[in-house]
Design a protein around this motif. Structure first.
Motif, PDB file in Angstrom:
ATOM      1  N   TYR A 269       0.838  -1.203   0.000  1.00 13.90           N
ATOM      2  CA  TYR A 269       0.000   0.000   0.000  1.00 13.90           C
ATOM      3  C   TYR A 269       0.868   1.247   0.000  1.00 13.90           C
ATOM      4  O   TYR A 269       1.877   1.326   0.713  1.00 13.90           O
ATOM      5  N   THR A 270       0.472   2.212  -0.820  1.00  8.04           N
ATOM      6  CA  THR A 270       1.204   3.469  -0.865  1.00  8.04           C
ATOM      7  C   THR A 270       0.222   4.612  -1.060  1.00  8.04           C
ATOM      8  O   THR A 270      -0.916   4.395  -1.468  1.00  8.04           O
ATOM      9  N   SER A 271       0.684   5.819  -0.748  1.00 10.83           N
ATOM     10  CA  SER A 271      -0.213   6.967  -0.799  1.00 10.83           C
ATOM     11  C   SER A 271      -0.339   7.515  -2.205  1.00 10.83           C
ATOM     12  O   SER A 271       0.619   7.564  -2.953  1.00 10.83           O
ATOM     13  N   GLY A 397      14.690   7.622  -2.365  1.00  7.64           N
ATOM     14  CA  GLY A 397      13.467   8.009  -1.675  1.00  7.64           C
ATOM     15  C   GLY A 397      13.048   9.442  -1.864  1.00  7.64           C
ATOM     16  O   GLY A 397      11.878   9.774  -1.738  1.00  7.64           O
ATOM     17  N   GLU A 398      13.989  10.304  -2.151  1.00  7.93           N
ATOM     18  CA  GLU A 398      13.683  11.727  -2.317  1.00  7.93           C
ATOM     19  C   GLU A 398      14.890  12.370  -2.990  1.00  7.93           C
ATOM     20  O   GLU A 398      15.974  11.773  -3.035  1.00  7.93           O
ATOM     21  N   PRO A 399      14.693  13.578  -3.488  1.00 11.47           N
ATOM     22  CA  PRO A 399      15.842  14.241  -4.116  1.00 11.47           C
ATOM     23  C   PRO A 399      16.940  14.464  -3.079  1.00 11.47           C
ATOM     24  O   PRO A 399      16.647  14.766  -1.926  1.00 11.47           O
ATOM     25  N   TRP A 424      13.182   5.987  -8.269  1.00 12.45           N
ATOM     26  CA  TRP A 424      12.183   4.956  -8.583  1.00 12.45           C
ATOM     27  C   TRP A 424      11.013   5.097  -7.622  1.00 12.45           C
ATOM     28  O   TRP A 424      10.967   6.047  -6.829  1.00 12.45           O
ATOM     29  N   GLN A 425      10.058   4.181  -7.678  1.00 16.10           N
ATOM     30  CA  GLN A 425       8.820   4.292  -6.901  1.00 16.10           C
ATOM     31  C   GLN A 425       8.303   2.906  -6.519  1.00 16.10           C
ATOM     32  O   GLN A 425       8.690   1.911  -7.138  1.00 16.10           O
ATOM     33  N   THR A 426       7.376   2.892  -5.562  1.00  9.24           N
ATOM     34  CA  THR A 426       6.705   1.635  -5.209  1.00  9.24           C
ATOM     35  C   THR A 426       6.183   0.962  -6.483  1.00  9.24           C
ATOM     36  O   THR A 426       6.301  -0.255  -6.651  1.00  9.24           O
TER      37      THR A 426
HETATM   38  C1  WTA Z   1      10.524  10.264  -4.743  1.00  7.63           C
HETATM   39  C2  WTA Z   1      10.606   4.955  -3.008  1.00  7.63           C
HETATM   40  C3  WTA Z   1      14.155  12.209  -6.310  1.00  7.63           C
HETATM   41  C4  WTA Z   1       9.705  10.587  -5.993  1.00  7.63           C
HETATM   42  C5  WTA Z   1      11.636   4.129  -3.803  1.00  7.63           C
HETATM   43  C6  WTA Z   1       8.932   9.303  -6.207  1.00  7.63           C
HETATM   44  C7  WTA Z   1      12.891  10.462  -5.540  1.00  7.63           C
HETATM   45  C8  WTA Z   1       8.635   8.870  -4.805  1.00  7.63           C
HETATM   46  C9  WTA Z   1      14.000   9.590  -5.625  1.00  7.63           C
HETATM   47  C10 WTA Z   1       8.413   7.393  -4.692  1.00  7.63           C
HETATM   48  C11 WTA Z   1      15.244  10.145  -6.083  1.00  7.63           C
HETATM   49  C12 WTA Z   1      12.286   8.479  -4.912  1.00  7.63           C
HETATM   50  N1  WTA Z   1      15.257  11.454  -6.416  1.00  7.63           N
HETATM   51  N2  WTA Z   1      12.970  11.756  -5.879  1.00  7.63           N
HETATM   52  N3  WTA Z   1      16.351   9.422  -6.169  1.00  7.63           N
HETATM   53  N4  WTA Z   1      13.596   8.375  -5.236  1.00  7.63           N
HETATM   54  N5  WTA Z   1      11.855   9.736  -5.075  1.00  7.63           N
HETATM   55  O1  WTA Z   1       6.933   4.955  -3.708  1.00  7.63           O
HETATM   56  O2  WTA Z   1       8.847  11.655  -5.703  1.00  7.63           O
HETATM   57  O3  WTA Z   1       8.050   5.428  -1.488  1.00  7.63           O
HETATM   58  O4  WTA Z   1       7.756   9.481  -6.950  1.00  7.63           O
HETATM   59  O5  WTA Z   1       9.343   4.737  -3.518  1.00  7.63           O
HETATM   60  O6  WTA Z   1       9.794   9.273  -4.050  1.00  7.63           O
HETATM   61  O7  WTA Z   1       8.296   7.008  -3.340  1.00  7.63           O
HETATM   62  P1  WTA Z   1       8.090   5.497  -2.951  1.00  7.63           P
END
Ligand code: WTA
Length: 660
Positions: A269-271, A397-399, A424-426
């Motif tokens: 599950y993800t938001s 996970g984030e920039p 990447w993303q879920t």
């Molecule tokens: C952000 C985590 C910038 C982005 C693996 C994405 C990133 C969301 C990066 C997914 C990165 C993840 N640089 N932004 N290297 N990695 N994001 O689903 O907004 O928890 O859409 O997956 O995190 O978050 P999720």
């Protein structure tokens, strides 16, 4: 959020070290470009070859990609395999039986090693135990576990018998857990008596009890409790049993259940941008292929590496780069139960030194908080530890802002380790845009270029390509094996969310904004373009938090926005109108505290707003639409310079300007 203006000016380039290039799994830009060209030339052939080389198929596939029901793509659909077999049995056959699969370090600092042979036995025994409870292929099992070997065992055991797992992060509340159990239609829950993190104990089993008592979870017939701390917990007769009880006497081998490549391995599950979290469904074959390949490509994994991904198994990073990827390639990895700041902020560096980690993968938010901690207490600075075992660093996970990148590069990597900033993303299952450490010149703050076979692009609101240098919407033009298959129970939402008709219906919409460098074509992620926040690398929907707030009997209306935060990336700021008059002073502080706790109970502590401001009203247009754009400006503490003539109640802005 990335400081986009600063990134545009970024001119530092770091070439991959010659030594790294020499030994890399993907060596040099020419090799990378040749792989990309091969994918362009024969897309299906490219993937089919990789899938045959990387995985062991019980029944080989003959069809690579089926697009007849797009966007419900099917990969390797007539092939059969078992994910757990690929992660474990294969290692017993190829000489890795006595190799350490997991170095487990507990919260209190004790550590134990688990070999592939031992892990295989544990997984088989637990798989047999699940079967003895009547759990079978296709059933859903919710896992609410701490970061332990047993958490990985539970996931692998589900995969072994073809049950679909849904791991719920231990920081989610009883209510969030209940919603996920119901949506997934789970028949069993695997949990622990308590979780031990940062010296504190969290009562996981009690939270499971509370969730199940909320109703709607009658399908759950079995609860298995791993005794992590041996705390006294309530055991419901006929429903609850300890993990040691259920595995006692079970054989330590278990014939894997061969499943179709498209069989759902897990739901996570993800938001999203609406109130209800989405159950992202992943398949078995394509998902495992990418988890394994990205271990080889992005992390350049070799037999002698000690890999450490710090993510919890409750997030996708802990699925792909703890529970599956490292095992699928026969790697040795560290699994860590605790937190980076306990007993002090030198914990990560101490563990790298102690276990001689060679590849380290963590989140920018952790790096930023450890920079601050090292400033405050120099004894926790990485320079106080021997980190010479490291050869590669990763971020996820984030920039990652260039300052944090440089600190990581210099102080942790000793200016010798490339950093892979993996976007990447879920939903994507594995890395999408990332440097390859033996090929790609690095630029701090840029995730650089898509992996071979990933057709990432930037388009405008109508789905048309934008030239480099122009910011737009990040999309992927072709399906790839590890992509999300659907939203569990909601195929329509899947189509609408990820393949929106406005973009033509064939482009995968990531939900992030991005821009490519004019000269290099490098991607920089500029942040989410929907109502999703990224707080400490955790994804949270603003609507989810708003729904939680308005569920409180005191609250009439709420609007939630994100604002940049030095440590957590973004911070949650809530604007709230109460049903009673607007509180001030001490009373406002008390109500804000109560509401934060309320959100903690509704969703989980990670969703608690950092700041709550009370108003008599919210800024609205004459048609009643809340102007979140203006609230974002106020949350940052900036003055509003935009035209507010369309507002019904411009005076309210002054009231909401002040933090309480
Ligand atoms: C952000 C985590 C910038 C982005 C693996 C994405 C990133 C969301 C990066 C997914 C990165 C993840 N640089 N932004 N290297 N990695 N994001 O689903 O907004 O928890 O859409 O997956 O995190 O978050 P999720």
């Amino acid at each position: 959020m990335a400081d986009f203006e600063a990134l545009k000016q970024e001119s530092r380039v770091f070439q991959p070290p010659a030594e790294f290039v020499r030994n890399a799994n993907i060596s040099g830009m020419e090799t990378y470009q040749a792989m990309c060209a091969e994918a362009e030339r024969d897309y299906e052939g490219f993937w089919a070859k990789l899938a045959r080389e990387t995985l062991e198929w019980h029944k080989p596939f003959t069809k690579t990609l089926n697009e007849s029901d797009a966007p419900f793509y099917r990969w390797f659909e007539d092939g059969q395999l078992n994910v757990s077999y690929n992660c474990l049995d294969r290692n017993l056959q190829n000489g890795n039986a006595d190799k350490v699969a997991i170095i487990f370090e507990a919260d209190d600092g004790g550590s134990t090693n688990v070999t592939y042979r031992q892990l295989h036995q544990k997984v088989c025994q637990f798989a047999n135990a699940l079967k003895s409870m009547g759990i079978k292929r296709g059933d859903r099992v919710v896992i609410y576990m701490p970061m332990t070997v047993e958490g990985v065992v539970a996931m692998q055991a589900c995969a072994r018998i073809g049950a679909t797992h849904s791991v719920v992060f231990g920081g989610f509340s009883a209510k969030s857990l209940q919603e996920r159990i119901i949506d997934a239609g789970a028949v069993a829950v695997v949990t622990a008596d308590e979780q031990s993190r940062g010296g504190k104990h969290l009562p996981l089993k009690a939270i499971v009890d509370e969730a199940l008592e909320m109703g709607g979870c009658e399908g759950v017939k079995n609860v298995v409790v791993y005794q992590r701390t041996h705390a006294q917990v309530k055991m419901v007769p006929g429903r609850d049993r300890t993990m040691s009880d259920v595995v006692a006497g079970q054989p330590d081998t278990c014939e894997p259940e061969w499943v179709d490549a498209e069989h759902p391995l897990f739901i996570l599950y993800t938001s999203g941008s609406t109130g209800k979290p989405k159950g992202v469904q992943h398949a078995s074959g394509g998902y495992l292929l990418w988890a394994a390949l990205t271990m080889k490509w992005t992390f350049d994994i070799k037999p002698t590496d000690v890999f450490w991904c710090t993510a919890d198994i409750g997030w996708v990073t802990g699925h792909s780069y703890v529970a599956y990827g490292p095992l699928a390639v026969g790697g040795t990895q560290i699994v860590f139960e605790g937190i980076p700041t306990y007993p002090n902020a030198g914990r990560f560096w101490d563990m790298i030194q102690k276990h001689k980690a060679t590849i380290f993968y963590t989140a920018p938010t952790a790096i930023r908080s450890l920079i601050k901690a090292a400033d405050a207490d120099p004894a926790t600075h990485p320079s106080k530890y021997d980190l010479s075992s490291l050869r590669l660093l990763g971020s996820v996970g984030e920039p990652i802002n260039p300052e944090a990148w440089m600190w990581y590069y210099r102080n942790v990597g000793g200016e010798r380790c490339p950093i892979v900033d993996t976007f990447w993303q879920t939903e994507t299952g594995g890395h999408m845009i990332t440097p390859l450490p033996g090929a790609t010149p690095l630029v701090p703050g840029s995730c650089t270029l898509p992996l071979p076979g990933i057709m990432a692009a930037i388009v405008d609101e109508t789905g048309h390509d934008l030239p480099n240098g122009q910011g737009g919407i990040l999309v992927v033009k072709r399906p790839w094996p590890s992509m999300i298959r659907t939203i569990w129970n909601d195929p329509e939402r899947f189509k609408k969310s990820y393949f929106p008709p406005e973009l033509g219906g064939t482009l995968y919409l990531a939900g992030d904004g991005s821009v490519r460098n004019k000269d290099t074509g490098y991607f920089t992620i500029t942040g989410r373009i929907d109502d999703v926040l990224n707080v400490s690398g955790h994804r949270l929907g603003t609507m989810e938090i708003e729904s939680a707030l308005v569920a409180n009997p005191l609250v009439a209306e709420a609007a939630v926005v994100g604002r940049p935060d030095d440590t957590t990336g973004e911070a949650i700021c809530a604007f709230v109108v109460l049903k009673r008059s607007r509180p001030t002073g001490e009373e406002a502080k008390q109500i804000a505290r109560d509401l934060r706790d309320w959100v903690g109970k509704e969703i989980g502590p990670i969703a608690k707003p950092k700041e709550i401001r009370f108003g008599d009203n919210l800024p609205k247009t004459r048609s009643g639409k809340i102007m979140r754009r203006l609230l974002r400006v106020l949350a940052k503490g900036e003055d509003i310079t935009q035209d507010v003539s369309t507002l019904e109640n411009p005076a309210i802005l002054d009231q909401l300007k002040q933090a309480q």
